[in-house]
Design a protein around this motif. Structure first.
Motif, PDB file in Angstrom:
ATOM      1  N   UNK A   1       0.904  -1.413  -0.439  1.00 25.41           N
ATOM      2  CA  UNK A   1      -0.354   0.324  -0.010  1.00 25.41           C
ATOM      3  C   UNK A   1       0.558   1.337   0.139  1.00 25.41           C
ATOM      4  N   UNK A   2       1.970   0.903   0.972  1.00 28.47           N
ATOM      5  CA  UNK A   2       3.164   2.340   0.465  1.00 28.47           C
ATOM      6  C   UNK A   2       3.661   2.120  -0.320  1.00 28.47           C
ATOM      7  N   UNK A   3       3.884   1.650  -1.398  1.00 28.83           N
ATOM      8  CA  UNK A   3       4.456   1.613  -2.537  1.00 28.83           C
ATOM      9  C   UNK A   3       3.817   2.221  -3.470  1.00 28.83           C
ATOM     10  N   UNK A   4       2.291   1.337  -3.393  1.00 27.69           N
ATOM     11  CA  UNK A   4       1.415   2.169  -4.506  1.00 27.69           C
ATOM     12  C   UNK A   4       1.075   3.894  -4.146  1.00 27.69           C
ATOM     13  N   UNK A   5       1.402   3.864  -3.516  1.00 25.37           N
ATOM     14  CA  UNK A   5       0.842   5.565  -2.561  1.00 25.37           C
ATOM     15  C   UNK A   5       2.228   6.275  -3.190  1.00 25.37           C
ATOM     16  N   UNK A   6       3.324   6.251  -3.259  1.00 26.58           N
ATOM     17  CA  UNK A   6       4.339   7.143  -3.302  1.00 26.58           C
ATOM     18  C   UNK A   6       4.495   7.259  -4.689  1.00 26.58           C
ATOM     19  N   UNK A   7       4.282   5.680  -5.362  1.00 24.07           N
ATOM     20  CA  UNK A   7       3.935   5.766  -6.852  1.00 24.07           C
ATOM     21  C   UNK A   7       3.618   6.934  -7.581  1.00 24.07           C
ATOM     22  N   UNK A   8       1.949   6.299  -6.475  1.00 18.26           N
ATOM     23  CA  UNK A   8       1.045   7.891  -7.218  1.00 18.26           C
ATOM     24  C   UNK A   8       1.299   9.135  -6.831  1.00 18.26           C
ATOM     25  N   UNK A   9       1.531   9.548  -5.668  1.00 19.43           N
ATOM     26  CA  UNK A   9       3.015  10.518  -5.492  1.00 19.43           C
ATOM     27  C   UNK A   9       3.040  11.470  -7.085  1.00 19.43           C
ATOM     28  N   UNK A  10       4.670  10.162  -6.842  1.00 20.33           N
ATOM     29  CA  UNK A  10       5.578  10.643  -8.284  1.00 20.33           C
ATOM     30  C   UNK A  10       5.148  11.182  -9.058  1.00 20.33           C
ATOM     31  N   UNK A  11       3.821   9.786  -9.765  1.00 20.91           N
ATOM     32  CA  UNK A  11       3.528  10.239 -10.944  1.00 20.91           C
ATOM     33  C   UNK A  11       2.955  11.543 -10.983  1.00 20.91           C
ATOM     34  N   UNK A  12       1.626  11.862 -10.099  1.00 20.83           N
ATOM     35  CA  UNK A  12       1.325  13.048  -9.849  1.00 20.83           C
ATOM     36  C   UNK A  12       2.712  14.042  -9.793  1.00 20.83           C
ATOM     37  N   UNK A  13       3.524  14.094  -8.932  1.00 20.01           N
ATOM     38  CA  UNK A  13       4.071  15.068  -9.143  1.00 20.01           C
ATOM     39  C   UNK A  13       5.456  15.641 -10.270  1.00 20.01           C
ATOM     40  N   UNK A  14       5.524  14.327 -10.695  1.00 24.35           N
ATOM     41  CA  UNK A  14       6.266  14.509 -12.651  1.00 24.35           C
ATOM     42  C   UNK A  14       4.803  14.874 -13.434  1.00 24.35           C
ATOM     43  N   UNK A  15       3.939  15.136 -13.321  1.00 19.85           N
ATOM     44  CA  UNK A  15       3.244  15.539 -13.732  1.00 19.85           C
ATOM     45  C   UNK A  15       3.301  17.109 -13.875  1.00 19.85           C
ATOM     46  N   UNK A  16       2.855  16.980 -12.622  1.00 14.76           N
ATOM     47  CA  UNK A  16       3.266  18.776 -12.184  1.00 14.76           C
ATOM     48  C   UNK A  16       4.510  19.408 -13.095  1.00 14.76           C
ATOM     49  N   UNK A  17       5.127  19.306 -12.375  1.00 13.09           N
ATOM     50  CA  UNK A  17       6.435  19.331 -13.048  1.00 13.09           C
ATOM     51  C   UNK A  17       6.695  19.679 -14.747  1.00 13.09           C
ATOM     52  N   UNK A  18       6.657  18.356 -15.084  1.00 13.75           N
ATOM     53  CA  UNK A  18       5.808  18.814 -16.351  1.00 13.75           C
ATOM     54  C   UNK A  18       4.908  19.974 -17.422  1.00 13.75           C
ATOM     55  N   UNK A  19       3.909  20.040 -16.604  1.00  9.35           N
ATOM     56  CA  UNK A  19       3.004  20.589 -16.582  1.00  9.35           C
ATOM     57  C   UNK A  19       3.832  22.516 -16.692  1.00  9.35           C
ATOM     58  N   UNK A  20       4.578  22.030 -15.500  1.00  9.57           N
ATOM     59  CA  UNK A  20       4.896  23.852 -15.094  1.00  9.57           C
ATOM     60  C   UNK A  20       6.018  23.923 -15.858  1.00  9.57           C
ATOM     61  N   UNK A  21       6.784  23.199 -16.594  1.00 15.26           N
ATOM     62  CA  UNK A  21       7.611  23.197 -17.558  1.00 15.26           C
ATOM     63  C   UNK A  21       7.361  23.262 -18.944  1.00 15.26           C
TER      64      UNK A  21
END
Length: 349
Positions: free
Chosen positions: A124-144
């Motif tokens: 469950x923790x790994x799934x949470x961290x994976x989802x969080x990293x994907x969201x942050x990556x998406x936000x970073x790409x959007x900002x760029x």
């Protein structure tokens, strides 16, 4: 097949744990001291570790500390197997990073329940961290992407300004720019009937007249709305006062009818004439430059956050009693934004 590592210097206890785990479908690796256990953990990267506290070489506390500092093993669940019942010793193991402890002799049912619970929590923790990293990556790409859009807009404005029609370009380096977007409901109503289209035209015209009446330097048509430029020789603080008066003059009924979302930014803006080849003269005029592009992004941010007005955080430094600032939003796609809760009656210039 999941892999378990049993680190235990007592051969009987090690055998008992291995048999239970193999019965649950695990491949089991064994070690009879802490040094060998750490080496096997790094070699095999097990799904779960069972270890004794008192054993040759590294003891259990040291072993757990090493696992928690290893970037490949930090999240591997660890179950302590111990014959010690002193609360302080058990607490020390938990503080070192152990996830659970079982008293020797280990009972098969307790061991199975502990292993199942810890692996479920790890997944469950790994799934949470994976989802969080994907969201942050998406936000970073959007900002760029938005930063690239701003740089492209600025470069385009500079290149157009150098062209043969440069004499028709108007430039303000410290203006206040409002990007006012008409909401989708108002646009759909305009598409649905002639009366809706007429109401939208009348409302947009009324909005443009109010902005000009209360001090807008230029008001231009833009994507699904208007762009208003407020410039003043005394600087952006005074221009912001003009903008506040204009926005305060917009009747709530008109704002609701158009379902306005507004972005506010300060900085450089250009009004560029786009020539009409058929007529051989300047036709459409557009606002360009970093402030216009940033205001458009802030307008989109306001729509996403269900705000009426979103301003850049830097606008608060210019605020001379012109607006009441609310929440600061940093997360999510789009630029950082401050909610403008209300436009206030500014003081004299």
């Amino acid at each position: 097949m999941p892999l378990a590592l049993v680190i235990e210097d007592d051969a009987v206890q090690r055998l008992a744990a291995r048999l239970v785990l193999q019965g649950e479908g695990f491949h089991v690796e064994e070690a009879d001291d802490g040094d060998q256990g750490l080496a096997k953990a790094r070699a095999f990267r097990p799904d779960i570790v069972l270890c004794d506290l008192l054993m040759p070489g590294l003891d259990g506390w040291q072993l757990i500390a090493e696992l928690r500092q290893d970037p490949q093993l930090w999240d591997v669940p660890v179950i302590v197997l111990t014959a010690m019942t002193e609360r302080a010793q058990v607490r020390r193991a938990m503080n070192s990073g152990a996830d659970d402890f079982l008293l020797k002799p280990v009972q098969a049912e307790e061991l199975c329940e502990a292993v199942e619970a810890l692996l479920a929590r790890r997944d469950a923790l790994r799934a949470h961290y994976t989802q969080m990293l994907r969201r942050r990556l998406g936000e970073t790409l959007e900002q760029e992407k938005q930063q690239l859009a701003l740089r492209y807009e600025q470069r385009l404005a500079e290149e157009l300004g150098r062209g043969q029609d440069a004499q028709g370009v108007q430039v303000w380096r410290n203006a206040v720019v409002l990007s006012l977007g008409i909401g989708p409901d108002a646009l759909l109503a305009a598409l649905g009937s002639r009366e809706g289209a007429q109401a939208l035209c009348d409302g947009t015209s009324r909005l443009r007249d109010l902005l000009l009446l209360f001090g807008a330097t230029r008001v231009l048509g833009a994507d699904s709305g208007l762009v208003a430029v407020f410039a003043d020789p005394l600087g952006p603080r005074v221009a912001l006062r003009h903008a506040a008066r204009a926005m305060k003059s917009v009747e709530p009924a008109l704002e609701r009818a158009l379902d306005l979302a507004t972005g506010v930014e300060t900085g450089g803006v250009l009004v560029l004439p786009l020539p009409d080849p058929a007529e051989g003269q300047a036709g459409l005029q557009v606002a360009a430059g970093p402030a216009a592009a940033a205001a458009a992004l802030l307008r989109q941010r306001a729509r996403q956050l269900h705000w009426r007005v979103a301003a850049s955080p830097g606008l608060r430094a210019l605020n001379a009693g012109c607006l009441r600032a609310g929440r600061l939003e940093l997360a999510g796609p789009g630029p950082a934004a401050v909610e403008v809760e209300a436009w206030l009656e500014p003081g004299g210039a």
